[in-house]
Design a protein around this motif. Structure first.
Motif, PDB file in Angstrom:
ATOM      1  N   LYS A  27       0.837  -1.194   0.000  1.00 28.84           N
ATOM      2  CA  LYS A  27       0.000   0.000   0.000  1.00 28.84           C
ATOM      3  C   LYS A  27       0.878   1.253   0.000  1.00 28.84           C
ATOM      4  N   ILE A  28       0.490   2.256  -0.798  1.00 29.76           N
ATOM      5  CA  ILE A  28       1.238   3.515  -0.825  1.00 29.76           C
ATOM      6  C   ILE A  28       0.716   4.388   0.295  1.00 29.76           C
ATOM      7  N   GLN A  29       1.521   4.646   1.289  1.00 27.12           N
ATOM      8  CA  GLN A  29       1.115   5.440   2.438  1.00 27.12           C
ATOM      9  C   GLN A  29       2.217   6.420   2.813  1.00 27.12           C
ATOM     10  N   ILE A  30       1.831   7.540   3.376  1.00 29.44           N
ATOM     11  CA  ILE A  30       2.785   8.544   3.843  1.00 29.44           C
ATOM     12  C   ILE A  30       2.558   8.745   5.333  1.00 29.44           C
ATOM     13  N   TYR A  31       3.577   8.517   6.110  1.00 32.61           N
ATOM     14  CA  TYR A  31       3.501   8.717   7.556  1.00 32.61           C
ATOM     15  C   TYR A  31       4.592   9.686   7.952  1.00 32.61           C
ATOM     16  N   ASP A  32       4.178  10.774   8.586  1.00 32.36           N
ATOM     17  CA  ASP A  32       5.151  11.789   9.033  1.00 32.36           C
ATOM     18  C   ASP A  32       6.052  12.209   7.883  1.00 32.36           C
ATOM     19  N   ASN A  33       5.402  12.385   6.715  1.00 30.83           N
ATOM     20  CA  ASN A  33       6.128  12.850   5.527  1.00 30.83           C
ATOM     21  C   ASN A  33       7.205  11.870   5.066  1.00 30.83           C
ATOM     22  N   ILE A  34       7.057  10.607   5.475  1.00 25.77           N
ATOM     23  CA  ILE A  34       8.018   9.587   5.031  1.00 25.77           C
ATOM     24  C   ILE A  34       7.304   8.651   4.066  1.00 25.77           C
ATOM     25  N   ASP A  35       7.839   8.501   2.889  1.00 24.76           N
ATOM     26  CA  ASP A  35       7.280   7.557   1.932  1.00 24.76           C
ATOM     27  C   ASP A  35       7.794   6.166   2.303  1.00 24.76           C
ATOM     28  N   VAL A  36       6.910   5.367   2.936  1.00 20.31           N
ATOM     29  CA  VAL A  36       7.341   4.051   3.416  1.00 20.31           C
ATOM     30  C   VAL A  36       7.193   2.983   2.348  1.00 20.31           C
ATOM     31  N   ASN A  37       6.594   3.333   1.226  1.00 26.01           N
ATOM     32  CA  ASN A  37       6.359   2.304   0.209  1.00 26.01           C
ATOM     33  C   ASN A  37       7.646   1.625  -0.234  1.00 26.01           C
ATOM     34  N   SER A  38       8.733   2.370  -0.258  1.00 28.40           N
ATOM     35  CA  SER A  38       9.998   1.827  -0.738  1.00 28.40           C
ATOM     36  C   SER A  38      10.707   0.946   0.278  1.00 28.40           C
ATOM     37  N   THR A  39      10.328   1.068   1.544  1.00 29.51           N
ATOM     38  CA  THR A  39      11.041   0.326   2.590  1.00 29.51           C
ATOM     39  C   THR A  39      10.177  -0.655   3.361  1.00 29.51           C
ATOM     40  N   LEU A  40       8.867  -0.434   3.363  1.00 30.28           N
ATOM     41  CA  LEU A  40       7.985  -1.235   4.219  1.00 30.28           C
ATOM     42  C   LEU A  40       8.044  -2.725   3.878  1.00 30.28           C
ATOM     43  N   TYR A  41       8.015  -3.031   2.594  1.00 32.33           N
ATOM     44  CA  TYR A  41       8.027  -4.431   2.183  1.00 32.33           C
ATOM     45  C   TYR A  41       9.304  -5.132   2.637  1.00 32.33           C
ATOM     46  N   SER A  42      10.438  -4.486   2.408  1.00 36.68           N
ATOM     47  CA  SER A  42      11.709  -5.110   2.794  1.00 36.68           C
ATOM     48  C   SER A  42      11.849  -5.202   4.308  1.00 36.68           C
ATOM     49  N   ASP A  43      11.350  -4.187   5.021  1.00 44.98           N
ATOM     50  CA  ASP A  43      11.413  -4.232   6.493  1.00 44.98           C
ATOM     51  C   ASP A  43      10.536  -5.355   7.047  1.00 44.98           C
ATOM     52  N   THR A  44       9.386  -5.566   6.434  1.00 50.67           N
ATOM     53  CA  THR A  44       8.490  -6.643   6.868  1.00 50.67           C
ATOM     54  C   THR A  44       9.143  -8.007   6.659  1.00 50.67           C
ATOM     55  N   LEU A  45       9.714  -8.181   5.474  1.00 49.17           N
ATOM     56  CA  LEU A  45      10.409  -9.440   5.212  1.00 49.17           C
ATOM     57  C   LEU A  45      11.577  -9.628   6.165  1.00 49.17           C
ATOM     58  N   GLU A  46      12.276  -8.555   6.448  1.00 51.25           N
ATOM     59  CA  GLU A  46      13.419  -8.639   7.366  1.00 51.25           C
ATOM     60  C   GLU A  46      12.973  -9.140   8.740  1.00 51.25           C
ATOM     61  N   ALA A  47      11.811  -8.665   9.200  1.00 50.35           N
ATOM     62  CA  ALA A  47      11.296  -9.095  10.508  1.00 50.35           C
ATOM     63  C   ALA A  47      11.018 -10.593  10.526  1.00 50.35           C
ATOM     64  N   PHE A  48      10.429 -11.088   9.431  1.00 51.58           N
ATOM     65  CA  PHE A  48      10.142 -12.522   9.375  1.00 51.58           C
ATOM     66  C   PHE A  48      11.423 -13.348   9.236  1.00 51.58           C
ATOM     67  N   TYR A  49      12.403 -12.829   8.520  1.00 48.33           N
ATOM     68  CA  TYR A  49      13.692 -13.525   8.425  1.00 48.33           C
ATOM     69  C   TYR A  49      14.358 -13.616   9.797  1.00 48.33           C
ATOM     70  N   MET A  50      14.202 -12.558  10.587  1.00 52.81           N
ATOM     71  CA  MET A  50      14.742 -12.586  11.952  1.00 52.81           C
ATOM     72  C   MET A  50      14.124 -13.733  12.752  1.00 52.81           C
ATOM     73  N   LEU A  51      12.826 -13.964  12.552  1.00 53.59           N
ATOM     74  CA  LEU A  51      12.168 -15.068  13.255  1.00 53.59           C
ATOM     75  C   LEU A  51      12.736 -16.408  12.808  1.00 53.59           C
ATOM     76  N   ASP A  52      12.942 -16.541  11.504  1.00 52.29           N
ATOM     77  CA  ASP A  52      13.517 -17.787  10.989  1.00 52.29           C
ATOM     78  C   ASP A  52      14.880 -18.064  11.593  1.00 52.29           C
ATOM     79  N   GLU A  53      15.608 -17.026  11.916  1.00 50.15           N
ATOM     80  CA  GLU A  53      16.953 -17.163  12.483  1.00 50.15           C
ATOM     81  C   GLU A  53      16.937 -17.120  14.011  1.00 50.15           C
TER      82      GLU A  53
END
Length: 430
Positions: A27-53
């Motif tokens: 989803k394209i969203q702006i929070y506190d003037n930060i465009d999270v679209n470019s980072t949200l997906y990778s950050d979400t995957l990173e969190a799940f990878y942390m669980l795997d490890e």
């Protein structure tokens, strides 16, 4: 993956796996003037990878950080589940925040109940479990949770009522095991516990946890025959030979050699045991054939000796010269390859008793005595060897070594030897 493994740890309180599928990182969203679209997906995957490890703390913080940025409750719920499974210090804080931002989420209720149980707040857990049942309706997991709480509150009859409802709604493995456990260990209704487990197995076949639980109950009740049947059922389900070995052990313990023979013949899983059982049952030709088969496979010289013993036992002292010659040949072949005192003694005694070669026989049984000086059978053989040589005094000395072994001295052969040696001593000759 971790997000499924974690919920299995406390599946009682969590009805599903991760909400990963509900986190829409595209989803394209702006929070506190930060465009999270470019980072949200990778950050979400990173969190799940942390669980795997197994980086649970880092994953928890990452999900909570994403929740703070996006205000998406799915991230908070994921952080809460990790905190719940790991009993993190932030669990209470997350539960309070979830109650504010996530309404009527039954997984949250279940985790809060779990938190109350962790904290020994049984009354609070009970009240919330009842609320959960009222809101979600008839649900096996929720009845099981309430039953568990009643059990912790030392109210086994009320616990049983809830667990029965849970089982009726979902007769799964976990529910039947809980029912059997409370019936047996809390209410002393072992027979009812057995019936539940037996009926479940009839409907679902053997699962290891359920069949093992039933085996324990059968063992406690002394139902050895039913244990044998269940071990056979386990083997047919999982093809693990250890289950047949356990069944065989029980049959041998019961001295039910005929049933043991049938089991061994049916599944052909232990030829060595079958040869011994054939011999115990007096089926010496079958025992001989099985020993021959084993020797041909293993080349173990002990089985040549066993072939000789089974051949001799088949005929006894009435053995023909031809068959006796076969026995002697077999023993001669194995004497070069073994120092087993049983075989040395058996062959030596045979040479002595049939007066084939008394001196050689005496040498063999004395060699057996050097290896096993406590065997009354070997000592008796030595005494009999001296008797056959006409040395009655020496025979008496050896026979006296076992005179206090009442069980052995009551055998027909020992009594016969003692009487003849005593008479020989009186007469001064054989």
């Amino acid at each position: 993956m971790y997000w499924c493994k974690a919920t299995l740890v406390l599946a009682l309180f969590l009805s599903g796996c991760s909400l990963k599928q509900n986190i829409d990182a595209n989803k394209i969203q702006i929070y506190d003037n930060i465009d999270v679209n470019s980072t949200l997906y990778s950050d979400t995957l990173e969190a799940f990878y942390m669980l795997d490890e197994s980086k649970n703390k880092e994953a928890l913080n990452k999900f909570y950080e994403l929740y703070k940025i996006t205000k998406d409750s799915a991230y908070l719920k994921e952080a809460l589940k990790i905190a719940f499974v790991n009993r993190d210090e932030k669990l209470e804080e997350f539960i309070k925040e979830a109650n504010k931002s996530i309404k009527n989420d039954f997984d949250i209720y279940r985790m809060e109940i779990g938190y109350y149980i962790y904290s020994s707040q049984i009354d609070e857990a009970k009240q919330l479990a009842k609320t959960l049942l009222a809101k979600e309706g008839q649900n096996s997991i929720n009845h099981s949770i309430l039953g568990t709480i009643y059990l912790l509150d030392n109210k086994p009859k009320m616990a049983l009522k809830e667990l029965k409802i849970a089982y009726d709604l979902d007769p799964n493995e976990e529910n039947v095991l809980k029912l059997a456990d409370i019936l047996d260990n809390k209410l002393d209704r072992q027979n009812d516990a057995i019936k539940y487990l037996e009926n479940w197995i009839k409907e679902n076949e053997c699962s290891k946890p359920v069949c093992f639980a039933l085996l324990n109950l059968y063992s406690s009740a002394g139902e050895l025959n039913l244990m044998v049947e269940l071990y056979e059922k386990l083997y047919n389900e999982f093809k693990e030979v250890k289950f047949l070995q356990r069944a065989l052990e029980i049959l041998v313990y019961k001295k039910d050699l005929l049933a043991a023979k049938i089991l061994l013949e049916k599944y052909e899983f232990n030829d060595m045991a079958l040869a011994e059982i054939y011999a115990e049952l007096g089926e010496y030709q079958n025992a001989y054939n099985m020993a021959t088969k084993i020797y041909n496979i293993t080349k173990n010289p002990d089985y040549i000796a066993k072939m000789a013993i089974y051949k001799y036992e088949q005929y006894g002292k009435e053995i023909s010269k031809f068959e006796l010659a076969i026995v002697i040949k077999l023993f001669e072949d194995t004497m070069k390859l073994t120092n087993n005192p049983v075989y040395l003694n058996y062959y030596g005694y045979l040479l002595i008793d049939h007066e084939i070669d008394i001196k050689k026989g005496l040498e063999l049984v004395k060699k057996a005595y050097e290896i096993d000086p406590n065997s009354p059978f070997i000592i008796d053989s030595v005494a009999w060897g001296y008797y056959k040589l006409g040395d009655c005094k020496e025979a008496k000395i050896w026979m006296d070594k076992v005179k206090d072994d009442i069980k052995f001295m009551n055998t027909n052969e020992a009594l016969e030897h003692k009487i003849k040696i005593d008479k020989c001593l009186i007469k001064g000759k054989k």
